[in-house]
Design a protein around this motif. Structure first.
Motif, PDB file in Angstrom:
ATOM      1  N   ALA A 278      -3.928  -0.442  -5.312  1.00 49.28           N
ATOM      2  CA  ALA A 278      -4.414  -0.468  -3.937  1.00 49.28           C
ATOM      3  C   ALA A 278      -5.212   0.762  -3.579  1.00 49.28           C
ATOM      4  CB  ALA A 278      -3.256  -0.637  -2.970  1.00 49.28           C
TER       5      ALA A 278
ATOM      6  N   ASN B 126      -8.153   0.708  -2.444  1.00 48.20           N
ATOM      7  CA  ASN B 126      -9.236   0.315  -1.541  1.00 48.20           C
ATOM      8  C   ASN B 126      -9.330   1.363  -0.438  1.00 48.20           C
ATOM      9  OD1 ASN B 126     -10.910  -0.832   0.326  1.00 48.20           O
ATOM     10  ND2 ASN B 126     -10.090  -2.906   0.043  1.00 48.20           N
TER      11      ASN B 126
ATOM     12  N   CYS C 134      -8.814   0.450   3.254  1.00 52.67           N
ATOM     13  CA  CYS C 134      -7.621  -0.305   3.628  1.00 52.67           C
ATOM     14  C   CYS C 134      -6.653   0.598   4.379  1.00 52.67           C
ATOM     15  CB  CYS C 134      -6.971  -0.885   2.371  1.00 52.67           C
ATOM     16  SG  CYS C 134      -5.695  -2.106   2.717  1.00 52.67           S
ATOM     17  N   ASP C 135      -7.040   1.016   5.572  1.00 51.54           N
ATOM     18  CA  ASP C 135      -6.180   1.911   6.362  1.00 51.54           C
ATOM     19  C   ASP C 135      -6.251   1.594   7.853  1.00 51.54           C
ATOM     20  OD1 ASP C 135      -8.758   2.700   6.832  1.00 51.54           O
ATOM     21  OD2 ASP C 135      -8.497   4.775   6.168  1.00 51.54           O
TER      22      ASP C 135
ATOM     23  N   GLU D 195      -2.137  -6.313   3.100  1.00 52.87           N
ATOM     24  CA  GLU D 195      -1.889  -5.202   2.183  1.00 52.87           C
ATOM     25  C   GLU D 195      -1.540  -3.980   3.006  1.00 52.87           C
ATOM     26  OE1 GLU D 195      -3.715  -3.077  -1.783  1.00 52.87           O
ATOM     27  OE2 GLU D 195      -4.719  -4.782  -0.863  1.00 52.87           O
TER      28      GLU D 195
ATOM     29  N   THR E 126      -0.610  -0.040   3.247  1.00 56.56           N
ATOM     30  CA  THR E 126      -0.858   1.187   2.473  1.00 56.56           C
ATOM     31  C   THR E 126      -0.198   2.416   3.065  1.00 56.56           C
ATOM     32  OG1 THR E 126      -2.917   1.579   3.694  1.00 56.56           O
ATOM     33  CG2 THR E 126      -3.063   0.291   1.656  1.00 56.56           C
TER      34      THR E 126
ATOM     35  N   SER F 221       0.799   0.365  -2.856  1.00 52.15           N
ATOM     36  CA  SER F 221       0.631  -0.515  -1.706  1.00 52.15           C
ATOM     37  C   SER F 221       1.491  -1.762  -1.862  1.00 52.15           C
ATOM     38  CB  SER F 221      -0.840  -0.918  -1.552  1.00 52.15           C
ATOM     39  OG  SER F 221      -1.247  -1.706  -2.658  1.00 52.15           O
TER      40      SER F 221
ATOM     41  N   ARG G 187       2.090  -5.905  -0.563  1.00 48.21           N
ATOM     42  CA  ARG G 187       1.516  -7.091   0.071  1.00 48.21           C
ATOM     43  C   ARG G 187       2.659  -7.925   0.631  1.00 48.21           C
ATOM     44  NH1 ARG G 187      -0.978  -5.957  -4.675  1.00 48.21           N
ATOM     45  NH2 ARG G 187      -3.215  -5.535  -4.571  1.00 48.21           N
TER      46      ARG G 187
ATOM     47  N   GLY H  57      -3.151  -0.773   6.920  1.00 51.32           N
ATOM     48  CA  GLY H  57      -3.525  -1.565   5.758  1.00 51.32           C
ATOM     49  C   GLY H  57      -4.747  -2.387   6.052  1.00 51.32           C
ATOM     50  N   CYS H  58      -4.821  -3.555   5.442  1.00 53.70           N
ATOM     51  CA  CYS H  58      -5.973  -4.436   5.610  1.00 53.70           C
ATOM     52  C   CYS H  58      -5.558  -5.851   5.247  1.00 53.70           C
ATOM     53  CB  CYS H  58      -7.148  -3.965   4.758  1.00 53.70           C
ATOM     54  SG  CYS H  58      -6.767  -3.830   2.990  1.00 53.70           S
TER      55      CYS H  58
ATOM     56  N   TYR I   7      -5.446  -9.401   3.267  1.00 52.68           N
ATOM     57  CA  TYR I   7      -5.296  -9.661   1.838  1.00 52.68           C
ATOM     58  C   TYR I   7      -5.610 -11.127   1.580  1.00 52.68           C
ATOM     59  CZ  TYR I   7      -3.068 -10.368  -2.706  1.00 52.68           C
ATOM     60  OH  TYR I   7      -2.818 -10.704  -4.004  1.00 52.68           O
TER      61      TYR I   7
END
Length: 1307
Positions: free
Chosen positions: A25, A27, A30-31, A87, A89, A146, A148, A173-174, A176
């Protein structure tokens, strides 16, 4: 490489990188905050102050300003539904607004469905997050891995002691996205190729799965010629089958190439990645990777027609499968870059669906529970009482062999029903009072961590126990007994406040998981139990199975076998060569030098060159001598080997096997001061190396698989033999004798000693195919001496001085060992720091050693107190170790201090600074003194080399004899060396590395040793005057005589010491077997001391010691008999002139008694003879040419100890130091084949010597017969045998033993 292969290679790298990217993770975008827009309905909790759902987002100030439970206690939680799988993080927390309520530590849990939660772990342990210190500050934590999930739970562990639990939270996160397919156990997807055969040199297959069952095929492909690849769940583990060799057996009969993972049927997502390039395969499940190579010659995987996912359908039989199908969900399934599920969703022609495959993941709402405590966990569920019969069923999984599963008190006085696990066997007992009414045993090894189903049914006086009805279970056991159901069912254990009649638990409580509990055929709602509306419980985790496989990964090192219980793991180290909690510690020493230091003598030993490191032990021969300690490693072909018919086109090749890996051999060589191998090449019209610039005809392969064209005795890189360097070859035009290409046999022999090239692993010969051309070669064993590290020492002169080394990497096992000596009061030996972790060893006081370590759970300190001071400037040994089982500290031979390692929390030791030796990073509390032989996890640190470039530290440390001088026994003197010490046995009648090896010899009839006392003389060319003077002693004021003997002859003269024509000292055995010591002082003054405790001519070893100091005499025999006597003041002792062992040959005017004992002298074995500081027997055997000693008759060196209870002429085989394996040194390579000039000359010399000996033998025989005739005429007794053999085969005549020794002192 064609375009297809190149494209495959690119795709392999691409999708491998994408898989790893998704796994970690990384990415960077992705926050995003995920909780800020949630409605209050998305939040739920175990309880709430208001009793209604309330928002608890970060910075929330409305209403109660966050979440607080109704009761601040354990097992409270705050939960969020994020709407979809996302996802995650990072997380952040605050306390409750405007209050003193905040959480100081918490854990996280995740779920896809709001059921069957999974705890967040790092380092394979449930992770604890640090919380807040006040109500308003925000504490962020980025997740190392991370997650999911759709649901997240915050579980408070500790909170402000002056307030209550209070939280406001945020999740970052973001979104998925994934492609999911669900298989129902009767379905599969077939991916059909565009051509009949798909042949690949490289493959990448990646997927995620969650399974409802422990068995099932995830994918399979095969070719008609035998190639196949299969990934299959077996008992909750993933087995990979892969075959690239057409000749191999098919899937049904071949074992898996690798098995990874455990407990994979937990209904949580697991990642799989398979990467193959040719025969090299990387197989990864979750975070665990195994690397291996397939067998066979082929590199390509040939698959015909199709790959199947979810099962192996039988062609032409729809709905029929070869093996059990997969039942669960698969996500993001990629095969060599092809998204299989996406193709199936879009109904592409390459995909064929068998059965019902859906593109979502529906999961049953199964609620597991975990029994945490083996003494207090239980679950109480109600039942319907007084029913004629009983029905209970559930599933369980555990690692423990024992535990109570169910206890219930039956109605109508029908007793108590107990269901328990005992030794891994299921046991059902119905008990009335103390009697067993019925008992059923079934199953075995049920503590294997797998789910097992149990069903108890009682109907119409018949009770039935069924185990694992869905698998191969034992036959059902039944018994007849009247049963009436009770109203309370206790699972796992009993509360403390109940009587035995209500709940009986004869063993410990159950630790493990249960699910699908049915009572009276009705499922029990365990969520209602959690909410307090049904039954009761204690120490349970509800909606969570927290089982953990503590043997994955296997922390048992060096092949140790792992087993486990619910709380810990165990290592079986038998047959590994290692010991300790994790099989970390080698039971063998690291070199022959260390074995010698431990007091061992020559023999075969196992040597572990890196100690606790990854390399295993290797058997070697240790030839422990006084000078050097040679270590020999034998290989499979040390005999002389004949070669014919080889040519450059058809070379002769022989590979040498040393019984160990090249890494082991390299470690042995690198740790030695010197290594060598003798190489010999005997030749007749067979050239060896050609010319220095030409192509060699023979070469050898070394450690790095490099070809070396130089021979023994030459230098590396110089294509010559020893004779070429010394310029004495047979033909001056060549640099090897064999290169002269003579018709006669000749040879080139020498030693290879360049360590970086050793050992010799192969020899290649190419010039024996011409007429009359042949060769014979021999490569000796690898021989090394010296330990570069055992005596590697440094001296620290100031507290600010230290040595620094790279960071000590020892996450799971750390061991440190070294020797030290000092006069300081305290000091730090070693320190290494991390961000939070550290490790330190120090002398905290003159009698105290402390080992401190912190792996993130707080420091652990172990202390060993010594009853004596440790700053005595003597060498002391320290060994500290930390592994996943225990932390320990050993000092010398004092009791070891240990502490068990916690099974929970942090367990990786993470250090990042330099390693400081002899000091600390703060340059305070440094160590002043010496440290040597420092080892860290088997790695040997070269202290001396580092000290050469460090101020305040000097290489080496003098004064070894102050600590080890006592190892030199029997008068041996300790001699200091730069690397250690040695024992000078010059003053001792013994020899060997510690002056403990007896020097003994067998005396035949008339054999004699006479030692003449004279002025000092050199015993060896370079021996000092003081050390050589031990061979002379003319001072009569005191004397000590000691010797050991074995004989069967009486009378017998042992020792005769002559002072003048009338004064002497004689030690002899009388005819009756008693021992006499006689002092003759002048013509009239005679003292005779008799010891008649037994017959000393009894073929037993006896020890006699005579000590006189002034006029006080002490005689000790065999450590038991002791006589004392004081000579009169008139007694006068004169200087000693000579000492004789055995028969006296000169005319010294012996009286009748001594003459009778001297008839044959001494026949037997004498050992370790000493007169004051003189060892006459040793001088005769070792220094005959330079010592004032004369040997007459036949004297054979042998071992008296080995000859006890055996014939004296028994032969003892002693392997030479040059060839410890007992191989003969074949000077002539081939019998009747090798003829050289030197051999002819040697033969002539041998003939001359033989003739000379024959003449001497005839003369000796004649003289001996004349002397024997003369002796026979003088003797009136029974004749003694002539030779040594018969003297031990026949009993000596001890009849008529009237007093032959009349002037005696019996004291």
């Amino acid at each position: 490489m064609d375009s297809t292969a190149r494209l495959t290679s690119v795709l392999t790298l691409l999708f491998s990188g994408l898989w790893q990217l998704g796994l970690t993770a990384t990415n960077y975008n992705c926050d995003d905050p995920l909780a800020s827009l949630l409605s209050p309905m998305a939040f739920s909790s175990s309880s709430d102050l208001t009793g209604t759902p309330i928002s608890a987002q970060l910075n929330w100030r409305v209403g109660t300003g966050g979440w607080s439970p109704a009761d601040s206690s354990a097992q409270q939680w705050l939960q969020m539904d994020l709407g979809n799988r996302v996802e995650i993080t990072a997380v952040a927390t605050q306390g409750r607004y405007g209050s003193s309520d905040w959480v100081t530590s918490y854990s996280l849990m995740f779920s896809d469905t709001g059921r069957n939660w999974k705890q967040y772990k790092q380092e394979d342990s449930i992770w604890t997050f640090a919380g807040n210190m006040n109500a308003d500050s925000v504490v962020h934590h980025k997740l190392l891995h991370s997650v999911r999930a759709r649901f997240i739970r915050f579980v408070p562990l500790e909170w402000n002691p002056s307030g209550k639990i209070g939280m406001r939270v945020e999740v970052y996160g973001c979104s998925y996205k994934s492609d999911v397919a669900e298989f129902d156990g009767r379905s599969s997807l077939l991916y059909r190729f565009n051509q009949k055969l798909m042949s690949t040199l490289k493959d990448v297959i990646s997927l995620k799965f969650k399974s409802m069952q422990g068995d099932g095929v995830l994918f399979h492909g095969e070719g008609q010629r035998g190639d196949h690849i299969t990934l299959e769940l077996q008992n909750g583990r993933l087995a990979l089958y892969l075959n690239l060799d057409d000749s191999k057996a098919r899937l049904s009969s071949s074992p898996p190439l690798a098995t990874l993972g455990s407990l994979l049927d937990d209904q949580h997502w697991h990642s799989v990645l398979i990467e193959r390039v040719g025969k090299q395969v990387n197989f990864t499940v979750d975070k665990h990777t195994e690397h291996f190579r397939t067998k066979g010659e082929a590199d390509a995987l040939d698959i015909d027609y199709e790959l199947s996912f979810g099962g192996i359908p039988v062609p032409g039989k729809p709905g029929t499968f070869l093996k059990k199908n997969f039942h669960g969900c698969i996500e993001n399934l990629y095969y060599n870059g092809v998204n299989i599920i996406d193709l199936a969703k879009r109904r592409k022609h390459q995909i064929y669906t068998v059965g019902n495959v859906t593109f979502s993941c529906s999961e049953p709402q199964i609620v597991p529970i975990t029994f945490v405590n083996s003494s207090s966990s239980y679950l109480l569920l109600p039942g319907t009482p007084q029913i004629d019969g009983l029905s209970v069923s559930f599933q369980f999984r555990t690692w423990n062999k024992d535990g109570l599963l169910l206890s219930t008190e039956l109605s109508e006085g029908s007793g108590t029903l107990l269901l328990s696990l005992e030794g891994g066997i299921l046991r059902l007992v119905i008990q009335k009072m103390t009697q067993h009414v019925a008992e059923i045993l079934t199953g075995s090894s049920l503590n294997d961590g797998l789910w097992h189903s149990v069903s108890i049914n009682a109907r119409r006086s018949r009770i039935t126990l069924t185990l694992d009805n869905d698998s191969a279970s034992p036959a059902q056991d039944t018994a007849r007994v009247q049963i009436y159901s009770g109203n309370s069912y206790y699972f796992g254990g009993c509360p403390d406040n109940l009587t035995d009649s209500q709940c009986l638990n004869p063993i410990k409580a159950f630790q493990g998981c249960m699910r699908l509990i049915f009572i009276d055929n009705q499922p029990k709602d365990l969520i209602s139990v959690q909410q307090g509306s049904l039954g009761n419980f204690s120490d349970l985790h509800i909606d969570l199975c927290s089982i953990k496989d503590r043997c994955l990964p296997n922390y048992c090192e060096h092949g140790g076998r792992c087993s486990q219980s619910w709380t810990t793991f165990y290592c079986n180290c038998s047959d590994t060569g290692y010991t300790g909690g994790t099989c970390h510690d080698s039971i063998y020493e690291q070199s022959c030098e260390v074995y010698r230091h431990r007091g061992n003598t020559a023999g075969f030993f196992y040597v572990d060159p890196d100690g606790t490191g990854p390399l295993g032990p290797l058997q070697v021969y240790c030839n422990i001598t006084e000078d050097k300690i040679w270590m020999s490693v034998q290989h499979n072909n040390t005999e002389l080997t004949r070669v014919q018919g080889s040519s450059p086109e058809k070379p002769y090749t022989m590979t040498l096997d040393y019984g160990g890996s090249m890494e082991q051999l390299e470690a042995l060589i690198d740790g030695s001061e010197h290594c060598e191998q003798e190489v010999a090449y005997h030749c007749r019209r067979s050239r060896l190396l050609n010319t220095p610039d030409g192509t060699p005809f023979t070469w050898w392969i070394g450690r790095a698989n490099e070809r070396h064209p130089y021979w023994g005795g030459s230098l590396p890189g110089v294509q010559q033999c020893e004779c070429g360097l010394e310029e004495n070859c047979l033909d001056f035009g060549h640099f090897c004798n064999c290169d002269a290409d003579k018709d006669e046999w000749t040879s080139d022999t020498g030693f290879l000693s360049f360590k970086d090239h050793l050992p010799v692993t192969q020899i290649v010969i190419t010039d024996t195919n011409r007429s009359n051309s042949e060769a014979a070669w021999r490569i000796g064993p690898l021989r090394c001496y010296g330990d570069r590290h055992f005596w590697n020492a440094v001296s620290f002169y100031t507290e600010a001085s230290y040595l620094h080394f790279p960071t000590f990497h020892a996450e799971f096992s750390a061991d440190i060992s070294f020797f030290f000596k000092t006069t300081a009061l305290s000091g730090v030996f070693l320190e290494n720091l991390g961000m939070k972790d550290f490790i330190r060893l120090e002398m905290s006081s003159p009698s105290e050693i402390m080992f401190a370590i912190d792996v993130g759970n707080g420091p652990v300190e172990l202390i060993v107190q010594s009853p004596s001071l440790l700053n005595d400037n003597q060498w002391h040994y320290i060994r500290a170790e930390r592994n996943l089982k225990e932390t320990s500290l050993q000092v010398d031979s004092l009791p070891r201090s240990t502490r068990q390692t916690s099974e929970d929390g942090h367990f990786r030791l993470q250090l990042n600074s330099q390693l400081f030796v002899g000091g600390t990073s703060s340059r305070q509390k440094g160590f002043v003194g010496c440290i040597r032989s420092l080892h860290l996890n088997g790695q040997k640190l070269d202290l001396e080399e580092r000290a050469k470039v460090t101020s305040g530290v000097r290489p080496g440390c003098p004064g070894h004899c102050s600590s080890y001088g006592s190892n030199c026994h029997n008068g041996g003197k300790c001699v200091e060396k730069h690397s250690g010490y040695s024992c000078d046995c010059t003053n001792s009648p013994y020899e060997g590395p510690f002056c403990q090896k007896e020097v003994s010899a067998v005396f035949e009839a008339s054999a004699s040793i006479t030692y003449m006392f004279q002025e000092p003389y050199p015993v060896t060319k370079n021996m000092s005057l003081s050390s050589s003077s031990i061979y002379t002693d003319v001072t009569p004021s005191k004397e000590t005589i000691a010797l050991s003997f074995v004989t069967a002859q009486a009378p017998s003269l042992l020792v005769f010491i002559n002072s003048s024509s009338q004064d002497f000292l004689a030690v002899y055995i009388c005819k009756n077997g008693s021992l006499q010591v006689r002092y003759q002082l002048g013509k009239e003054e005679s003292y005779v001391f008799t010891i008649d405790a037994e017959n000393f001519a009894n073929r037993r070893m006896h020890h006699v010691k005579i000590s006189r100091e002034g006029r006080e005499l002490t005689i000790q025999m065999d450590q038991q008999v002791r006589l004392s006597y004081n000579f009169s003041p008139e007694a006068e002792f004169r200087p000693v002139r000579s000492l004789t062992l055995g028969k006296i040959t000169e005319n010294v005017g012996l009286d009748s008694e001594i003459a009778q004992a001297n008839t044959l002298g001494f026949v037997g074995c004498l050992s370790s003879v000493q007169y004051n500081h003189i060892a006459p027997l040793k001088a005769a055997l070792r220094h005959t040419t330079i010592a004032p000693v004369t040997v007459q008759g036949t004297l054979t060196e042998s071992s008296c100890s080995a000859m006890v209870d055996s014939d004296v002429n028994a032969v003892t085989t002693v392997h030479s130091s040059s060839d410890p394996f007992g191989k003969t040194d074949e000077r002539e390579p081939l019998t009747n084949a090798v003829r050289s000039d030197s051999a002819v000359i040697g033969g002539v010399i041998a003939v001359v010597i033989f003739i000379t000996f024959c003449i001497i033998g005839i003369m000796t025989r004649f003289l001996y017969q004349q002397k024997q005739t003369h002796r026979t005429n003088q003797m009136k007794e029974k004749e003694y045998p002539d030779n040594l053999d018969s003297s031990f085969r026949n009993d000596i005549d001890l009849q008529n033993t009237v007093s032959e020794c009349k002037r005696e002192y019996f004291i």
